[in-house]
Scaffold this motif. Structure first.
Motif, PDB file in Angstrom:
ATOM      1  N   LYS A   6      47.508  42.466  33.237  1.00  0.00           N
ATOM      2  CA  LYS A   6      46.456  41.449  33.260  1.00  0.00           C
ATOM      3  C   LYS A   6      46.936  40.177  33.959  1.00  0.00           C
ATOM      4  N   ILE A   7      48.162  39.740  33.638  1.00  0.00           N
ATOM      5  CA  ILE A   7      48.716  38.544  34.280  1.00  0.00           C
ATOM      6  C   ILE A   7      48.875  38.771  35.776  1.00  0.00           C
ATOM      7  N   ARG A   8      49.416  39.935  36.137  1.00  0.00           N
ATOM      8  CA  ARG A   8      49.634  40.255  37.548  1.00  0.00           C
ATOM      9  C   ARG A   8      48.327  40.270  38.315  1.00  0.00           C
ATOM     10  N   ASP A   9      47.298  40.926  37.741  1.00  0.00           N
ATOM     11  CA  ASP A   9      45.999  41.010  38.425  1.00  0.00           C
ATOM     12  C   ASP A   9      45.353  39.638  38.535  1.00  0.00           C
ATOM     13  N   GLY A  10      45.568  38.804  37.517  1.00  0.00           N
ATOM     14  CA  GLY A  10      45.022  37.449  37.565  1.00  0.00           C
ATOM     15  C   GLY A  10      45.633  36.645  38.702  1.00  0.00           C
ATOM     16  N   VAL A  11      46.940  36.796  38.899  1.00  0.00           N
ATOM     17  CA  VAL A  11      47.617  36.099  40.003  1.00  0.00           C
ATOM     18  C   VAL A  11      47.102  36.610  41.342  1.00  0.00           C
ATOM     19  N   ARG A  12      46.916  37.923  41.448  1.00  0.00           N
ATOM     20  CA  ARG A  12      46.408  38.497  42.692  1.00  0.00           C
ATOM     21  C   ARG A  12      45.007  37.994  43.018  1.00  0.00           C
ATOM     22  N   ARG A  13      44.143  37.953  41.988  1.00  0.00           N
ATOM     23  CA  ARG A  13      42.772  37.464  42.204  1.00  0.00           C
ATOM     24  C   ARG A  13      42.784  36.006  42.648  1.00  0.00           C
ATOM     25  N   SER A  14      43.654  35.227  42.010  1.00  0.00           N
ATOM     26  CA  SER A  14      43.748  33.807  42.358  1.00  0.00           C
ATOM     27  C   SER A  14      44.136  33.626  43.816  1.00  0.00           C
TER      28      SER A  14
END
Length: 211
Positions: free
Chosen positions: A56-64
């Motif tokens: 979840k953290i990784r995907d959030g960084v990617r989306r950002s």
């Protein structure tokens, strides 16, 4: 020489009652005891919680990064997850527990997220700039005192006084996996060597913290 058992016990009792910091001799005894008696490992359930939270953290960084139009500033690697597992297990060992609890996972994720977001805000990475494939921000100028201080805090948490020598490259790879700039961490390591906090062996390949 060997620390007097009575003085170690008195120091531990004092800190337990009044708070404060343990003496180095007491801390060394605590670390020795923890290493001998505790070998915490992630349970399957705890591992699933850690993995899903990491994703979840990784995907959030990617989306950002996609929304901002920039390239990812965080090297998304399996090493990050491995480092999270080691941190969780180390936190459990600090509590003299053979089981990794939710609080250990929560704290490991908090440390990861704080360091990840800080690195994400710092700028883009050049893969392999410092650690043979692990992304790291090139140093186009001397690191700021704040960057050095942050890197020193990582090294103090990673290198516990009393622990044996560790491979310096491995430590730098772990720092990069957690979102730190490995070049800054290497510079901070040199600073701590000069201050007498870290000792180098084998031409600088192995390091240990002595203060």
């Amino acid at each position: 020489g060997e620390a007097d058992p009575d003085s170690v016990a008195e120091d531990a009792a004092r800190v337990a009652v009044m708070g404060g910091e343990l003496q180095i001799a007491t801390m060394k005894k605590y670390i020795q005891y923890a290493r001998k008696t505790c070998s915490p490992r992630l349970s399957e359930d705890a591992g699933e919680v850690l993995t899903s939270s990491y994703v979840k953290i990784r995907d959030g960084v990617r989306r950002s990064n996609l929304e901002s139009g920039g390239s990812p500033a965080i090297p998304i690697t399996v090493r990050q997850l491995e480092a999270l597992i080691r941190i969780s297990e180390s936190l459990a060992k600090m509590r003299l527990s053979n089981d990794v609890h939710g609080q250990d996972i929560t704290e490991a994720l908090r440390l990861f997220q704080v360091s990840t977001m800080a690195a994400n805000n710092h700028g883009n990475t050049t893969p392999g700039a410092a650690t043979g494939g692990i992304g790291a921000t090139p140093l186009t100028s001397a690191p700021s005192p704040e960057e050095i201080t942050r890197a020193e805090l990582f090294l103090r948490s990673r290198l516990v006084v009393g622990n044996p020598l560790v491979n310096k490259q491995r430590v730098l790879e772990e720092s990069a996996a957690l979102g730190y700039n490995a070049l800054v961490v290497a510079r901070a390591c040199c600073v701590m060597v000069a201050k007498g906090e870290i000792q180098e062996r084998n031409s600088g390949r192995l390091i240990k913290r002595i203060l």
